[in-house]
Design an enzyme around this catalytic site. Structure first.
Site, PDB file in Angstrom:
ATOM      1  N   TYR A  16       1.083  -1.033   0.546  1.00 33.96           N
ATOM      2  CA  TYR A  16      -0.478   0.142   0.135  1.00 33.96           C
ATOM      3  C   TYR A  16       0.683   1.292   0.199  1.00 33.96           C
ATOM      4  O   TYR A  16       0.419   2.017  -0.589  1.00 33.96           O
ATOM      5  CB  TYR A  16      -1.717   0.104   1.745  1.00 33.96           C
ATOM      6  CG  TYR A  16      -1.754   1.387   0.891  1.00 33.96           C
ATOM      7  CD1 TYR A  16      -2.425   1.377  -0.250  1.00 33.96           C
ATOM      8  CD2 TYR A  16      -2.240   1.553   2.244  1.00 33.96           C
ATOM      9  CE1 TYR A  16      -3.862   2.394  -0.544  1.00 33.96           C
ATOM     10  CE2 TYR A  16      -3.695   2.850   2.456  1.00 33.96           C
ATOM     11  CZ  TYR A  16      -4.431   3.382   1.293  1.00 33.96           C
ATOM     12  OH  TYR A  16      -5.377   3.602   1.090  1.00 33.96           O
ATOM     13  N   LYS A 110      -4.919   1.772   8.895  1.00 43.44           N
ATOM     14  CA  LYS A 110      -6.070   1.788   9.557  1.00 43.44           C
ATOM     15  C   LYS A 110      -6.003   0.886  10.344  1.00 43.44           C
ATOM     16  O   LYS A 110      -5.558  -0.481  10.315  1.00 43.44           O
ATOM     17  CB  LYS A 110      -6.860   0.921   8.572  1.00 43.44           C
ATOM     18  CG  LYS A 110      -7.298   2.000   6.887  1.00 43.44           C
ATOM     19  CD  LYS A 110      -7.863   1.316   5.853  1.00 43.44           C
ATOM     20  CE  LYS A 110      -7.970   1.938   4.241  1.00 43.44           C
ATOM     21  NZ  LYS A 110      -8.667   1.218   3.559  1.00 43.44           N
ATOM     22  N   LYS A 195     -14.430  -2.078  10.280  1.00 43.52           N
ATOM     23  CA  LYS A 195     -14.853  -2.632   8.343  1.00 43.52           C
ATOM     24  C   LYS A 195     -13.868  -3.424   8.807  1.00 43.52           C
ATOM     25  O   LYS A 195     -14.335  -4.995   8.134  1.00 43.52           O
ATOM     26  CB  LYS A 195     -14.734  -2.482   7.602  1.00 43.52           C
ATOM     27  CG  LYS A 195     -12.996  -1.350   7.258  1.00 43.52           C
ATOM     28  CD  LYS A 195     -11.997  -2.202   6.502  1.00 43.52           C
ATOM     29  CE  LYS A 195     -11.340  -1.594   6.489  1.00 43.52           C
ATOM     30  NZ  LYS A 195     -10.001  -2.528   4.894  1.00 43.52           N
ATOM     31  N   VAL A 283      -0.200  -8.883   8.828  1.00 44.01           N
ATOM     32  CA  VAL A 283      -0.944  -8.521   9.618  1.00 44.01           C
ATOM     33  C   VAL A 283      -2.745  -8.881   9.050  1.00 44.01           C
ATOM     34  O   VAL A 283      -2.972  -8.275   8.469  1.00 44.01           O
ATOM     35  CB  VAL A 283      -0.430  -7.602  10.277  1.00 44.01           C
ATOM     36  CG1 VAL A 283      -1.378  -6.746  11.278  1.00 44.01           C
ATOM     37  CG2 VAL A 283       1.203  -7.187  10.338  1.00 44.01           C
TER      38      VAL A 283
END
Length: 340
Positions: A16, A110, A195, A283
């Site tokens: 990411y 996040k 989420k 993770v």
């Protein structure tokens, strides 16, 4: 020694972080990418590609790489943190001595702080102080699609409107990336963290073979849980109908690029929790966040039945079928409740 002056420093050279660095560079910005593993960074320097996480995506010429953290942090006042939530605090502690006096911090991490359930904004303020502008990037984004330049939309929230506008200008691309600015700093963070928990539940449901109907019901009920906790913590409920809420939730619950969903599928198929974690190999944010969110729910007196049953499955080996029956029984009893 100083690094080349850039518009953004990206801390974290995983999939990411690299995808965001590529996106920023494609927009015509000079970007510097730093990773904790110097061997990995050097390999990317030579190959002009992150073969470990994003093979075949060639770096733009304006994407630079640096192995020295102190040198990297001279490149820009804007620092984008893209690391797992369980190391977020330690990374901030590490970069703090090397930040420029005019530094601004944004993260695409996040999750919540492990064991405390604190929002990452509180972690950042405790470590960096209250004078540094902070921002968060969230929304429905898979790294591979972002790096490939496929159409994507994200949300940004910041403590400073100027910082938010600057980030929007750096990231927004009419061809591939829509950037929405949001003033709900708490809600955007919570949507990205919660989420992951619901995605595990959706994965378990699919692993059990419950089908698309059950998945849709779980997503709907999950969104209600997220909204209830968010409202209790001071978030704006409408935030959870946007990119940082519903958008990210649907993506993570329905596509197997989500490791939280894949983790849930394995559990639904009868794989033990620890074995499932090893099989994923990365993770699983939702696993640790489940315990922390349940503490938050208790603190704010919010009913979160899906999170409660997932906690029983993940930490107390409750049978997944029994957990599903518990939820179905509860919803039957509560059928007169108009608010999901």
């Amino acid at each position: 020694m100083s690094a080349v002056i850039t518009s953004m420093i990206v801390i974290g050279a995983g999939s990411y972080g690299t995808a965001l660095a590529i996106t920023l560079a494609r927009n015509g910005n000079k970007v510097l990418l730093w990773g904790h593993d110097p061997v990995h960074v050097q390999a990317m320097k030579v190959a002009r590609c992150n073969h470990a996480f994003l093979p075949n995506v060639i770096f733009p010429s304006t994407l630079y790489l640096e192995t020295s953290l102190p040198v990297a942090l001279t490149a820009s006042r804007n620092v984008l943190i893209v690391v797992p939530s369980n190391v977020f605090g330690s990374v901030l502690t590490r970069i703090k001595p090397h930040l420029r006096p005019d530094a601004r911090i944004v993260w695409a991490t996040k999750g919540l702080e492990m064991n405390t359930g604190r929002l990452l904004q509180d972690v950042a303020r405790d470590i960096l102080g209250g004078h540094i502008p902070l921002a968060v990037i969230s929304g429905p984004t898979f790294a591979r699609e972002l790096a490939a330049g496929l159409p994507t939309a994200i949300a940004i929230a910041a403590t400073d409107v100027t910082f938010s506008a600057d980030l929007q200008q750096l990231l927004h691309c009419s061809k591939s990336l829509l950037v929405e600015c949001n003033i709900d700093f708490i809600g955007v963070q919570l949507g990205g963290a919660l989420k992951n928990i619901i995605a595990i539940g959706a994965g378990i449901s699919d692993g059990l073979g419950f089908g698309a109907n059950a998945r849709a019901a779980l997503i709907t009920r999950g969104l209600a849980e997220i909204s209830r906790l968010g409202k209790a913590m001071g978030a704006t409920p409408s935030t959870f109908m946007g990119m940082a809420g519903l958008g990210d939730l649907v993506l993570t619950c329905t596509d197997n690029q989500s490791r939280n969903r894949r983790f849930g599928i394995l559990i639904g198929q009868g794989i033990e929790v620890q074995t499932a974690q090893k099989n994923i190999g990365l993770v699983v944010e939702g696993y640790t966040n489940t315990k922390d969110v349940l503490k938050l729910a208790s603190r704010y007196r919010v009913v979160m039945p899906i999170t409660e049953q997932l906690y029983q499955i993940l930490y107390h080996n409750k049978n997944v079928y029994d957990a599903a029956l518990t939820l179905l029984g509860r919803y039957y009893k509560d059928k007169q409740i108009s608010y999901l």
